[in-house]
Design a protein around this motif. Structure first.
Motif, PDB file in Angstrom:
ATOM      1  N   SER A  18       0.827  -1.208   0.000  1.00 56.01           N
ATOM      2  CA  SER A  18       0.000   0.000   0.000  1.00 56.01           C
ATOM      3  C   SER A  18       0.858   1.252   0.000  1.00 56.01           C
ATOM      4  N   ARG A  19       1.788   1.325   0.922  1.00 57.13           N
ATOM      5  CA  ARG A  19       2.608   2.539   1.044  1.00 57.13           C
ATOM      6  C   ARG A  19       3.407   2.745  -0.231  1.00 57.13           C
ATOM      7  N   HIS A  20       3.964   1.650  -0.746  1.00 57.02           N
ATOM      8  CA  HIS A  20       4.510   1.661  -2.096  1.00 57.02           C
ATOM      9  C   HIS A  20       4.087   0.366  -2.776  1.00 57.02           C
ATOM     10  N   THR A  59      -4.117  -3.171   1.675  1.00 51.26           N
ATOM     11  CA  THR A  59      -4.707  -1.829   1.750  1.00 51.26           C
ATOM     12  C   THR A  59      -4.165  -1.101   2.971  1.00 51.26           C
ATOM     13  N   ASP A  60      -4.165   0.189   2.871  1.00 51.83           N
ATOM     14  CA  ASP A  60      -3.779   1.024   4.007  1.00 51.83           C
ATOM     15  C   ASP A  60      -4.157   2.453   3.648  1.00 51.83           C
ATOM     16  N   ASP A  61      -3.849   3.381   4.553  1.00 52.83           N
ATOM     17  CA  ASP A  61      -4.223   4.774   4.300  1.00 52.83           C
ATOM     18  C   ASP A  61      -3.683   5.277   2.962  1.00 52.83           C
ATOM     19  N   GLY A  86      -9.190   0.532  11.319  1.00 48.48           N
ATOM     20  CA  GLY A  86      -8.345   1.712  11.081  1.00 48.48           C
ATOM     21  C   GLY A  86      -7.607   1.593   9.761  1.00 48.48           C
ATOM     22  N   HIS A  87      -6.723   2.530   9.498  1.00 53.38           N
ATOM     23  CA  HIS A  87      -5.897   2.505   8.277  1.00 53.38           C
ATOM     24  C   HIS A  87      -6.752   2.384   7.010  1.00 53.38           C
ATOM     25  N   MET A  88      -7.930   3.023   7.023  1.00 52.71           N
ATOM     26  CA  MET A  88      -8.860   2.850   5.894  1.00 52.71           C
ATOM     27  C   MET A  88      -9.055   4.122   5.073  1.00 52.71           C
ATOM     28  N   GLY A 142      -6.670  -4.542  12.211  1.00 53.23           N
ATOM     29  CA  GLY A 142      -7.119  -4.192  13.560  1.00 53.23           C
ATOM     30  C   GLY A 142      -6.123  -3.381  14.365  1.00 53.23           C
ATOM     31  N   ASP A 143      -5.032  -2.937  13.717  1.00 53.73           N
ATOM     32  CA  ASP A 143      -4.012  -2.181  14.456  1.00 53.73           C
ATOM     33  C   ASP A 143      -4.312  -0.687  14.476  1.00 53.73           C
ATOM     34  N   GLU A 144      -3.744  -0.036  15.446  1.00 53.09           N
ATOM     35  CA  GLU A 144      -3.654   1.423  15.525  1.00 53.09           C
ATOM     36  C   GLU A 144      -4.939   2.155  15.125  1.00 53.09           C
ATOM     37  N   VAL A 145      -6.024   1.880  15.821  1.00 50.42           N
ATOM     38  CA  VAL A 145      -7.264   2.566  15.478  1.00 50.42           C
ATOM     39  C   VAL A 145      -7.340   3.907  16.225  1.00 50.42           C
ATOM     40  N   GLY A 149      -5.485 -11.251  13.666  1.00 51.04           N
ATOM     41  CA  GLY A 149      -5.455  -9.793  13.794  1.00 51.04           C
ATOM     42  C   GLY A 149      -4.197  -9.364  14.522  1.00 51.04           C
ATOM     43  N   TRP A 150      -3.789  -8.115  14.314  1.00 51.96           N
ATOM     44  CA  TRP A 150      -2.666  -7.553  15.073  1.00 51.96           C
ATOM     45  C   TRP A 150      -3.025  -7.571  16.552  1.00 51.96           C
ATOM     46  N   ASP A 151      -2.020  -7.509  17.439  1.00 52.61           N
ATOM     47  CA  ASP A 151      -2.291  -7.785  18.857  1.00 52.61           C
ATOM     48  C   ASP A 151      -3.256  -6.810  19.520  1.00 52.61           C
ATOM     49  N   TRP A 176       1.446 -10.892  17.107  1.00 47.96           N
ATOM     50  CA  TRP A 176       2.078  -9.997  18.095  1.00 47.96           C
ATOM     51  C   TRP A 176       3.146  -9.160  17.421  1.00 47.96           C
ATOM     52  N   TRP A 177       2.929  -7.846  17.400  1.00 48.98           N
ATOM     53  CA  TRP A 177       3.925  -6.965  16.770  1.00 48.98           C
ATOM     54  C   TRP A 177       4.523  -5.965  17.740  1.00 48.98           C
ATOM     55  N   ARG A 178       3.717  -5.576  18.774  1.00 48.34           N
ATOM     56  CA  ARG A 178       4.199  -4.523  19.672  1.00 48.34           C
ATOM     57  C   ARG A 178       5.075  -5.141  20.762  1.00 48.34           C
ATOM     58  N   PHE A 217      11.691  -8.228  14.187  1.00 49.23           N
ATOM     59  CA  PHE A 217      11.161  -8.732  12.919  1.00 49.23           C
ATOM     60  C   PHE A 217      10.640  -7.662  11.970  1.00 49.23           C
ATOM     61  N   TYR A 218      10.861  -6.399  12.294  1.00 49.71           N
ATOM     62  CA  TYR A 218      10.404  -5.349  11.383  1.00 49.71           C
ATOM     63  C   TYR A 218      11.511  -5.030  10.384  1.00 49.71           C
ATOM     64  N   LEU A 219      11.294  -5.460   9.171  1.00 47.75           N
ATOM     65  CA  LEU A 219      12.357  -5.383   8.169  1.00 47.75           C
ATOM     66  C   LEU A 219      12.424  -4.011   7.503  1.00 47.75           C
ATOM     67  N   ASP A 220      11.522  -3.108   7.914  1.00 48.89           N
ATOM     68  CA  ASP A 220      11.644  -1.725   7.428  1.00 48.89           C
ATOM     69  C   ASP A 220      12.638  -0.958   8.293  1.00 48.89           C
ATOM     70  N   TYR A 221      12.975  -1.485   9.460  1.00 46.63           N
ATOM     71  CA  TYR A 221      13.926  -0.799  10.335  1.00 46.63           C
ATOM     72  C   TYR A 221      15.335  -0.947   9.748  1.00 46.63           C
ATOM     73  N   GLU A 222      16.121   0.111   9.933  1.00 47.77           N
ATOM     74  CA  GLU A 222      17.491   0.089   9.421  1.00 47.77           C
ATOM     75  C   GLU A 222      18.284  -1.082  10.010  1.00 47.77           C
ATOM     76  N   ILE A 266       7.698  -6.471   6.071  1.00 46.55           N
ATOM     77  CA  ILE A 266       8.332  -5.431   5.258  1.00 46.55           C
ATOM     78  C   ILE A 266       7.320  -4.301   5.061  1.00 46.55           C
ATOM     79  N   TRP A 267       7.365  -3.321   5.965  1.00 49.87           N
ATOM     80  CA  TRP A 267       6.513  -2.130   5.819  1.00 49.87           C
ATOM     81  C   TRP A 267       7.219  -1.180   4.861  1.00 49.87           C
ATOM     82  N   CYS A 268       6.457  -0.550   3.985  1.00 46.88           N
ATOM     83  CA  CYS A 268       7.127   0.105   2.852  1.00 46.88           C
ATOM     84  C   CYS A 268       6.964   1.616   2.746  1.00 46.88           C
ATOM     85  N   GLU A 269       6.726   2.291   3.869  1.00 46.07           N
ATOM     86  CA  GLU A 269       6.650   3.754   3.795  1.00 46.07           C
ATOM     87  C   GLU A 269       7.867   4.342   3.087  1.00 46.07           C
ATOM     88  N   TRP A 270       9.051   3.838   3.449  1.00 45.99           N
ATOM     89  CA  TRP A 270      10.284   4.403   2.894  1.00 45.99           C
ATOM     90  C   TRP A 270      11.012   3.399   2.006  1.00 45.99           C
TER      91      TRP A 270
HETATM   92  C1  NAG Z   1       3.274   0.275  12.767  1.00 49.25           C
HETATM   93  C2  NAG Z   1       2.053   0.078  11.895  1.00 49.25           C
HETATM   94  C3  NAG Z   1       2.362   0.005  10.413  1.00 49.25           C
HETATM   95  C4  NAG Z   1       3.628   0.752  10.045  1.00 49.25           C
HETATM   96  C5  NAG Z   1       4.789   0.169  10.825  1.00 49.25           C
HETATM   97  C6  NAG Z   1       6.123   0.797  10.489  1.00 49.25           C
HETATM   98  C7  NAG Z   1       1.777  -2.330  12.495  1.00 49.25           C
HETATM   99  C8  NAG Z   1       0.848  -3.446  12.806  1.00 49.25           C
HETATM  100  N1  NAG Z   1       1.246  -1.093  12.316  1.00 49.25           N
HETATM  101  O1  NAG Z   1       3.184   1.532  13.337  1.00 49.25           O
HETATM  102  O2  NAG Z   1       1.270   0.469   9.677  1.00 49.25           O
HETATM  103  O3  NAG Z   1       3.895   0.669   8.684  1.00 49.25           O
HETATM  104  O4  NAG Z   1       4.550   0.215  12.215  1.00 49.25           O
HETATM  105  O5  NAG Z   1       7.201   0.157  11.093  1.00 49.25           O
HETATM  106  O6  NAG Z   1       2.952  -2.558  12.386  1.00 49.25           O
END
Ligand code: NAG
Length: 545
Positions: free
Chosen positions: A149-151, A178-180, A268-270, A327-330, A377-379, A394-396, A421-426, A461-465
């Motif tokens: 979604s982000r990319h 899907t996401d925002d 959320g994220h809709m 179901g995350d971050e509503v 669902g997310w935690d 469980w992500w948080r 496990f967040y592969l978007d982190y450096e 792999i979150w793809c904002e960046w």
């Molecule tokens: C979280 C968000 C996600 C975001 C990511 C970035 C979850 C379940 N929600 O804030 O939308 O892209 O971190 O690391 O991870």
């Protein structure tokens, strides 16, 4: 066979047991793949697709005996397989279709890395050592999530990632559709979701990426041109999958033993949805909003109907057990102000907006169950009460009680704690060992048997960046290899130094596959065309000298 050169055995994830005998199997120029069961023909065809490009040999698939034999065993843990190679043949026997695929991936890694070449490598003897391997996965869930979604990532880019997952015996592809920032899947009933929702103006993430591209002189931060459109003077970014595209990807994954789990993140994220349809959010919105995590309105019947209609088109596309609700971050500010939400809270005797969130999740879960699906669902779905059949992702990391809370109620959990496990982190010197040495059972010290409620592990792999295929691969590899081994191998055999050595062999393979992996900041690793690791020169078989 004494003159035959075989590659040193180096497999990720590490198999449970390997016994080497003294000869070698050499792939014949006319090679027959025998299957005992028609259901294994797609696996045989997949094996041919792996072997044929680089060898240029002739392959045929037959029901009956061949040079390489694929069969189904009557018993064994799901995903287990045995692999026996002798001078004359190779036999792979799996407890299921997926088990056979895992045996095929083992065969692939026993062959020289040149097997991954898309062009014929001449003057090669394609040999593997004679071995007996018995192997089975520790966890049934070895996942990877991709945020498209982000990319956006097109079909070929997704397939390339699936190929990589298959190579390392990862078996769950969680598709964050899907996401925002973008709606990526065709919904026939709501065409605006993709007509409008799949195309957005450059946002702040894109701008940051552009700055990073300049600052680091790195084109991997640039958005590929085919994902840009100029419409009425606006530069729009995006893309989406048609339902046929989705079917194509799902069957591509299926052949490789990978289940695909869709996520349409709600409530959320809709933003991409609520900005294009009325009656979905609490208050009328005008086009693309700017608020974070714009939720749907659980007070309105029209919103619930919308969500169910969307999932009614999604569910038939994914022939698997699980659906991911998100179901995350509503962001619940609107719910506090919305008369419909407040009415629902009163009528259902709910105590808070948190309980309204869980009411919405339970409504959707009942709908999934009625369609024969189980919900993940997310935690955050733990807040306000968990139903009996929900699985928690469980992500948080900071929600430390989530594993105990989930499993002591009898529910299943999947581990994706963001610290590891967040592969978007450096990436830095710690990121690989942090994954490799992670111990899921450490979360259950008071009640060790609860580890049995853990389905497995997953990288996200979150793809904002992450705007390009190159950047995505750079962030995913090599961390996904560590996740694959954590999820598969026997923890008693954990060996960080051994893993590092095997990793360097995989880099040689990834070079041939043209995967843009990252060289880890660990001693012995550095970038060079002919790969050198751990002080030892490793000549790529693509460049014999
Ligand atoms: C979280 C968000 C996600 C975001 C990511 C970035 C979850 C379940 N929600 O804030 O939308 O892209 O971190 O690391 O991870």
């Amino acid at each position: 066979s004494t003159s035959t050169q075989v590659k040193e055995i180096s497999i990720i994830p590490l198999p449970n047991s390997i016994v080497e005998t003294s000869s070698a199997f050499v792939l014949p120029e006319k090679c027959t793949i025998g299957v005992t069961d028609k259901s294994l023909i797609p696996a045989a065809d997949y094996l041919v697709s792996i072997l044929s490009k680089s060898t240029g040999y002739q392959f045929s698939v037959t029901e009956g005996k061949g040079d390489i034999n694929l069969s189904l065993a009557d018993s064994g843990k799901e995903g287990s397989y045995s692999f026996v190679s002798t001078k004359n043949s190779v036999s792979i026997s799996g407890s299921s279709y997926a088990g056979v695929i895992y045996g095929i991936e083992t065969l692939r890694q026993l062959l020289p890395s040149g097997i991954e070449s898309k062009e014929v490598v001449s003057n090669m003897e394609w040999a593997i050592p004679a071995v007996e391997i018995k192997d089975s996965p520790r966890f049934g869930w070895r996942g990877l999530m991709l945020d498209v979604s982000r990319h956006f990532y097109d079909k070929d880019e997704v397939k390339e990632l699936l190929d990589l997952m298959a190579l390392y015996k990862m078996n769950k592809f969680h598709w964050h559709l899907t996401d925002d920032q973008g709606w990526r899947v065709e919904i026939k009933k709501y065409p605006l979701l993709t007509e409008k929702g799949a195309w957005r103006k450059y946002n702040s993430h894109d701008k940051t990426c552009l700055e990073l591209a300049k600052k680091n002189d790195n084109t991997d931060y640039l958005i590929p041109e085919e994902k840009i459109r100029i419409v009425e003077g606006d530069t729009l970014y995006g893309g989406f999958y048609t339902q046929d595209d989705i079917k194509e990807i799902v069957s591509y994954a299926q052949v490789r033993g990978i289940d695909v789990i869709p996520e349409i993140d709600m409530p959320g994220h809709m933003l991409a949805a609520v900005s294009n349809y009325d009656g979905v959010s609490c208050f009328k919105t005008t086009g693309w909003g700017t608020t974070f995590s714009s939720p749907v309105c659980p007070g309105k019947e029209s919103a619930l109907e919308f969500c169910k209609n969307v999932y009614s088109e999604i569910i038939p596309l994914f022939p698997y057990k699980y659906i991911h609700i998100g179901g995350d971050e509503v962001e619940k500010t609107n719910w506090k102000k919305c008369p419909d939400c407040q009415k629902r809270i009163r009528e259902k005797n709910l105590k808070s907006e948190e309980e309204l969130q869980s009411w919405f999740i339970h409504e959707m879960e009942a709908f999934f169950n009625s369609q024969g699906k189980d919900m993940i669902g997310w935690d955050e779905i733990l807040e306000g009460g968990l139903s009996k059949t929900a699985t928690v992702m469980w992500w948080r990391t900071w929600a430390k009680d989530a594993p105990m809370k989930t499993t002591s109620q009898g529910n299943h959990i999947i581990f994706t704690p963001n610290s590891q496990f967040y592969l978007d982190y450096e990436q830095d010197i710690k990121s690989l060992p942090n994954i490799y040495n992670y111990d899921p059972s450490a979360e259950f010290e008071q009640q060790p048997e609860l580890i049995n409620q853990v389905l497995g592990v997953q990288g996200n792999i979150w793809c904002e960046w992450i705007p390009s295929r190159e950047r995505m691969q750079y962030m995913a590899a090599p961390r996904m290899l560590a996740i694959a081994e954590l999820g598969w191998s026997d923890p008693k055999q954990k060996d960080w130094d051994g893993f590092k050595n095997r990793l360097s062999d995989q880099f040689e393979r990834l070079n041939v596959m043209n995967v843009n992996y990252r060289i880890p900041d660990l001693e012995g690793f550095y970038k060079t065309n002919v790969f050198i690791g751990e002080g030892e020169v490793k000549i790529s078989c693509m460049d014999p000298s």
